[in-house]
Write an enzyme that holds these catalytic residues in place. Structure first.
Site, mmCIF file in Angstrom:
data_model
loop_
_atom_site.group_PDB
_atom_site.id
_atom_site.type_symbol
_atom_site.label_atom_id
_atom_site.label_comp_id
_atom_site.label_asym_id
_atom_site.label_seq_id
_atom_site.Cartn_x
_atom_site.Cartn_y
_atom_site.Cartn_z
ATOM 1 N N ALA A 177 -0.242 -18.071 4.159
ATOM 2 C CA ALA A 177 -0.609 -19.472 4.370
ATOM 3 C C ALA A 177 0.433 -20.406 3.773
ATOM 4 O O ALA A 177 1.101 -20.080 2.781
ATOM 5 C CB ALA A 177 -1.972 -19.748 3.744
ATOM 6 N N GLU B 281 -2.143 -9.863 6.809
ATOM 7 C CA GLU B 281 -3.387 -9.849 7.586
ATOM 8 C C GLU B 281 -3.116 -9.956 9.085
ATOM 9 O O GLU B 281 -3.832 -9.342 9.895
ATOM 10 C CB GLU B 281 -4.305 -10.976 7.114
ATOM 11 C CG GLU B 281 -4.903 -10.687 5.739
ATOM 12 C CD GLU B 281 -5.657 -11.860 5.152
ATOM 13 O OE1 GLU B 281 -6.820 -11.669 4.756
ATOM 14 O OE2 GLU B 281 -5.084 -12.972 5.085
ATOM 15 N N GLY C 68 -1.711 -13.821 4.263
ATOM 16 C CA GLY C 68 -2.035 -13.962 5.681
ATOM 17 C C GLY C 68 -1.027 -13.309 6.590
ATOM 18 O O GLY C 68 -1.362 -12.915 7.714
ATOM 19 N N GLU D 31 -3.798 -12.863 -2.766
ATOM 20 C CA GLU D 31 -4.588 -14.090 -2.784
ATOM 21 C C GLU D 31 -5.333 -14.338 -4.099
ATOM 22 O O GLU D 31 -5.471 -15.485 -4.542
ATOM 23 C CB GLU D 31 -5.592 -14.102 -1.625
ATOM 24 C CG GLU D 31 -4.978 -14.400 -0.271
ATOM 25 C CD GLU D 31 -4.464 -13.167 0.454
ATOM 26 O OE1 GLU D 31 -4.211 -13.236 1.668
ATOM 27 O OE2 GLU D 31 -4.317 -12.107 -0.211
#
Length: 265
Positions: A72, A120, A117, A140
């Site tokens: 992110a 992910e 992310g 995270e």
């Protein structure tokens, strides 16, 4: 090669035979940090790919040699009010679910950092190919959140609950050799990850597009079910392809000792 841009930071290319699509993360100056704009573009690109039945395999790549994706955009997130963060959440989720729900087989080509992310997005693919520059992880909790792009669900399914817990709770980064050993990536190549991923995609794309999509659907829907229920999912998928043009062509080509010309229906 054809190319279509979605916003400023996402490109879809059609290299090779034309049955493989390359979904390129193209925000190199930010090492592909996923901003709201980029997340929206990933979702839009995935919607277009899902609707295109000429695409048999999608490969997720990066235009940056140092990073697949660093997760992110925390600089953007730092400017958000609580209300803005709530409004942004569906946009962010749309990027990850867009990749996860692509109906055709998907391959991630990981070079450099795939963190948070970014990892992910790779986990949302069916197969992860990495080269020896790869560094992956879900850090995270080190910044006060949790893996919210599917990581808490996808990682345990890939490596088991205890191993996933260790990786998430420590927030540690894992380099290429250990990542392959732990099953965080599926194929480790000495060459470029993109080249290896595209070569794998071309091998997959030689098969029936109807069969490929049905097989993926059966595996995804059947995962986590008991055996009896899973076999019912498989049977429903079989029935969806048993009378298809691809099935008729595949059987005919086998008996005639030639390569099939898949109608894709």
């Amino acid at each position: 090669m054809t190319e279509q841009r979605f916003g400023e930071f996402v490109v879809v290319r059609r290299p090779g035979t034309g049955h493989v699509a390359e979904l390129v993360l193209d925000r190199p100056k930010a090492m592909n940090a996923v901003s709201s704009e980029m997340a929206r573009s990933i979702g839009e690109a995935c919607a277009a790919l899902a609707a295109d039945h000429t695409v048999r395999v999608t490969v997720l790549t990066s235009s940056n040699d140092r990073a697949f994706c660093v997760g992110a955009d925390l600089k953007e997130r730092n400017s958000f009010s609580d209300a803005e963060l709530v409004r942004q959440r569906p946009v962010a989720r749309g990027a990850y679910t867009g990749v996860l729900e692509l109906p055709m087989p998907t391959v991630a080509a990981v070079r450099g950092y795939a963190l948070g992310g970014g990892f992910e997005l790779a986990l949302s693919c069916d197969v992860i190919v990495a080269d020896r520059t790869a560094v992956v992880g879900l850090p995270e909790v080190s910044v006060g959140v949790l893996p919210g792009g599917g990581g808490t669900q996808l990682l345990p399914r890939r490596v088991g609950a205890a191993r996933a817990a260790e990786l998430v709770f420590t927030a540690r980064r894992v380099e290429a050799d250990e990542a392959r050993e732990l099953g965080l990536v599926d194929e480790l190549t000495d060459g470029a990850a993109r080249d290896a991923a595209l070569a794998l995609a071309e091998r997959i794309a030689a098969n029936s597009p109807v069969g490929l999509r049905a097989a993926k659907r059966a595996m995804r829907l059947g995962h986590g079910l008991d055996l009896r229920a899973g076999l019912e999912v498989e049977d429903a998928a079989w029935r969806s392809v048993a009378f298809s043009g691809d099935r008729a062509e595949g059987v005919a080509a086998f008996n005639e000792k030639r390569k099939p010309n898949w109608p894709g229906e």
